[in-house]
Scaffold this motif. Structure first.
Motif, PDB file in Angstrom:
ATOM      1  N   SER A  26       0.483  -1.063   0.021  1.00 23.43           N
ATOM      2  CA  SER A  26       0.315  -0.123  -0.189  1.00 23.43           C
ATOM      3  C   SER A  26       0.561   1.427   0.029  1.00 23.43           C
ATOM      4  O   SER A  26       0.077   2.539   0.297  1.00 23.43           O
ATOM      5  N   VAL A  27       2.425   1.245  -0.039  1.00 22.48           N
ATOM      6  CA  VAL A  27       2.869   2.239  -0.224  1.00 22.48           C
ATOM      7  C   VAL A  27       2.919   3.401  -0.944  1.00 22.48           C
ATOM      8  O   VAL A  27       2.770   4.692  -0.884  1.00 22.48           O
ATOM      9  N   GLY A  28       2.527   3.129  -2.404  1.00 23.34           N
ATOM     10  CA  GLY A  28       2.255   3.826  -3.166  1.00 23.34           C
ATOM     11  C   GLY A  28       0.928   4.319  -2.705  1.00 23.34           C
ATOM     12  O   GLY A  28       0.810   5.710  -3.407  1.00 23.34           O
ATOM     13  N   SER A  29      -0.005   3.813  -2.366  1.00 23.76           N
ATOM     14  CA  SER A  29      -1.072   3.943  -1.990  1.00 23.76           C
ATOM     15  C   SER A  29      -1.477   5.185  -1.400  1.00 23.76           C
ATOM     16  O   SER A  29      -1.401   6.549  -0.798  1.00 23.76           O
ATOM     17  N   VAL A  30      -0.630   5.356  -0.201  1.00 25.90           N
ATOM     18  CA  VAL A  30      -0.850   5.812   0.855  1.00 25.90           C
ATOM     19  C   VAL A  30       0.017   7.233   0.256  1.00 25.90           C
ATOM     20  O   VAL A  30       0.215   8.222   1.234  1.00 25.90           O
ATOM     21  N   MET A  31       1.899   7.263   0.056  1.00 25.57           N
ATOM     22  CA  MET A  31       2.129   8.119  -0.348  1.00 25.57           C
ATOM     23  C   MET A  31       1.048   9.425  -1.416  1.00 25.57           C
ATOM     24  O   MET A  31       1.351  10.622  -0.791  1.00 25.57           O
ATOM     25  N   SER A  32      -0.025   8.627  -1.922  1.00 23.21           N
ATOM     26  CA  SER A  32      -0.693   9.882  -2.656  1.00 23.21           C
ATOM     27  C   SER A  32      -1.249  10.152  -1.785  1.00 23.21           C
ATOM     28  O   SER A  32      -1.718  11.854  -2.175  1.00 23.21           O
ATOM     29  N   LEU A  33      -2.001   9.691  -0.630  1.00 25.69           N
ATOM     30  CA  LEU A  33      -3.440  10.030   0.116  1.00 25.69           C
ATOM     31  C   LEU A  33      -2.365  11.037   0.839  1.00 25.69           C
ATOM     32  O   LEU A  33      -3.022  12.072   1.884  1.00 25.69           O
ATOM     33  N   SER A  34      -1.033  10.537   1.256  1.00 16.81           N
ATOM     34  CA  SER A  34      -0.281  11.671   2.296  1.00 16.81           C
ATOM     35  C   SER A  34      -0.552  12.806   1.621  1.00 16.81           C
ATOM     36  O   SER A  34      -0.674  13.823   2.453  1.00 16.81           O
ATOM     37  N   ALA A  35      -0.240  12.992   0.060  1.00 18.04           N
ATOM     38  CA  ALA A  35       0.744  14.503  -0.287  1.00 18.04           C
ATOM     39  C   ALA A  35      -1.179  14.661  -0.915  1.00 18.04           C
ATOM     40  O   ALA A  35      -1.300  16.221  -1.074  1.00 18.04           O
ATOM     41  N   SER A  36      -2.668  14.452  -0.928  1.00 15.04           N
ATOM     42  CA  SER A  36      -3.524  14.942  -1.302  1.00 15.04           C
ATOM     43  C   SER A  36      -4.193  15.278  -0.399  1.00 15.04           C
ATOM     44  O   SER A  36      -4.479  16.921  -0.124  1.00 15.04           O
ATOM     45  N   PHE A  37      -3.370  14.432   1.464  1.00 10.29           N
ATOM     46  CA  PHE A  37      -4.188  15.426   2.600  1.00 10.29           C
ATOM     47  C   PHE A  37      -3.154  17.003   3.021  1.00 10.29           C
ATOM     48  O   PHE A  37      -4.326  17.933   3.020  1.00 10.29           O
ATOM     49  N   CYS A  38      -1.950  16.839   2.764  1.00 11.59           N
ATOM     50  CA  CYS A  38      -1.247  18.062   2.588  1.00 11.59           C
ATOM     51  C   CYS A  38      -1.389  18.904   2.040  1.00 11.59           C
ATOM     52  O   CYS A  38      -1.742  19.923   2.220  1.00 11.59           O
ATOM     53  N   CYS A  39      -1.679  18.529   0.419  1.00  9.49           N
ATOM     54  CA  CYS A  39      -2.085  19.590  -0.094  1.00  9.49           C
ATOM     55  C   CYS A  39      -3.416  20.138  -0.294  1.00  9.49           C
ATOM     56  O   CYS A  39      -3.448  21.700  -0.352  1.00  9.49           O
ATOM     57  N   MET A  40      -4.278  19.394   0.248  1.00 14.18           N
ATOM     58  CA  MET A  40      -5.534  19.668   0.877  1.00 14.18           C
ATOM     59  C   MET A  40      -6.095  21.378   1.754  1.00 14.18           C
ATOM     60  O   MET A  40      -6.046  22.237   1.377  1.00 14.18           O
TER      61      MET A  40
END
Length: 353
Positions: free
Chosen positions: A84-98
């Motif tokens: 899941s690390v690639g998807s977690v990368m995406s979620l963390s980036a999305s949460f930060c930018c949001m």
């Protein structure tokens, strides 16, 4: 012959050999193209920053190196992989930018909140995902690949929901720092180096590394010896989530946006391959963090080389999959037993003669 066996028996032999092999391919390709034979190693300063193919490999491979830290611990402790690390990368980036841009905002030139708050929130999101995976694996005894398959499928979708199905752009100069330059050195290289240094100190100066390897070798025996096996496995998944969160922030900073569909895409495969290429057994137990880091940058060097010789980004995973198959086959017990038998027969034959 004995010296050769000693060298090939070293844990770092496989990753270093693979790295040298990739470099040789680059040298041959440059010679065949009529370029300077050592152009791959040429480093210069242009416009005040370091420039060169080797710098590009170190820069672009930083996210994989950070992910490889957490993946190494997870593989060692649980004998499983976190897909899941690639998807977690995406979620963390999305949460930060949001958070930095504001909910529902697709582009922001000014930050909606202090930078460190948004970055810290993104990293904590990665830790939360690690806690979720760790709880399923350590306390519910769910097989690691099955447990992490949940966030592999859901994390990107959650990131899209947080960003209101938009690619959120954060154009503030301060946010670009994490994917930009610290002086003349690419910041991702510095971040990766700091992460590796901190984890190396923790593993060497404390008993954490020994505990992780003990649990990976025999979970039940470690529990009898007084170790809290579940807590150690849980901690490894939290660290893996932490590394994914950091890598997500770096990836988002590079492109000044949160692209949920593309950030961290197929990075889980690269992280697993880095661990395998580093000479670590995917069956758990003893590990080499140095080998995983060398493996991570070797993977990036392979990717860069494939692109240089004309292989498209869609075809590159096929070649990486072939490499995974070869490495796993080499590490398989029947394969090792076969070569041990051959060596024993040769030694016996020489003794008779």
């Amino acid at each position: 012959m004995n010296n050769i066996k000693k060298i090939t028996g070293k844990r770092l032999f496989l990753p270093i050999f693979c790295m040298v092999l990739v470099m040789m391919v680059n040298i041959l390709f440059d010679v065949a193209s009529g370029n300077f034979a050592l152009s791959f190693f040429t480093i210069s300063i242009r416009n005040g920053i370091l420039y060169g193919r080797l710098i590009d490999v170190l820069n672009r491979g930083s996210e994989i190196a950070i992910l490889a830290i957490g993946m190494t611990l997870v593989v060692s402790a649980s004998a499983g992989t976190d897909i899941s690390v690639g998807s977690v990368m995406s979620l963390s980036a999305s949460f930060c930018c949001m958070l930095l841009a504001g909910y529902g905002v697709s582009s922001a030139s000014e930050l909606n909140m202090p930078l460190f708050v948004g970055v810290l929130a993104g990293i904590l999101m990665g830790c939360v995902c690690g806690c979720f995976n760790g709880f399923l694996v350590a306390y519910l005894n769910v097989q690691p690949m099955v447990a992490t398959l949940i966030l592999y499928s859901a994390a990107r979708a959650i990131g899209l929901l947080l960003c209101n199905n938009l690619i959120v752009y954060v154009r503030a100069e301060s946010f670009k720092f994490f994917g930009g330059y610290l002086g003349f050195i690419p910041t991702p290289i510095v971040i990766a180096a700091v992460c590796v240094l901190i984890m190396s100190i923790l593993l060497k100066k404390t008993a954490l590394g020994l505990y992780i390897q003990s649990v990976g070798i025999n979970k039940k025996a470690s529990r009898i010896a007084g170790l809290n096996s579940e807590r150690i496995i849980f901690l490894c998944y939290v660290v893996c989530g932490l590394c994914a969160g950091i890598a997500g922030i770096v990836a988002a900073s590079r492109i000044s946006s949160a692209d949920s569909n593309n950030i961290g895409l197929n990075f889980e495969m690269d992280a697993i391959l880095a661990v395998a290429l580093g000479g670590n057994s995917l069956g758990g137990g003893k590990f080499s963090l140095a080998g995983s880091i060398i493996g991570a940058y070797t993977i990036q060097a392979i990717t860069t080389t494939l692109y240089a010789i004309g292989v498209s980004s869609d075809q590159a995973p096929v070649f990486k999959a072939i490499i995974v198959i070869i490495i796993v086959a080499i590490q398989a017990p029947p394969f090792k037993a076969y070569f041990k038998q051959r060596s024993a027969k040769k030694a016996l034959t020489k003794g008779v003669q």
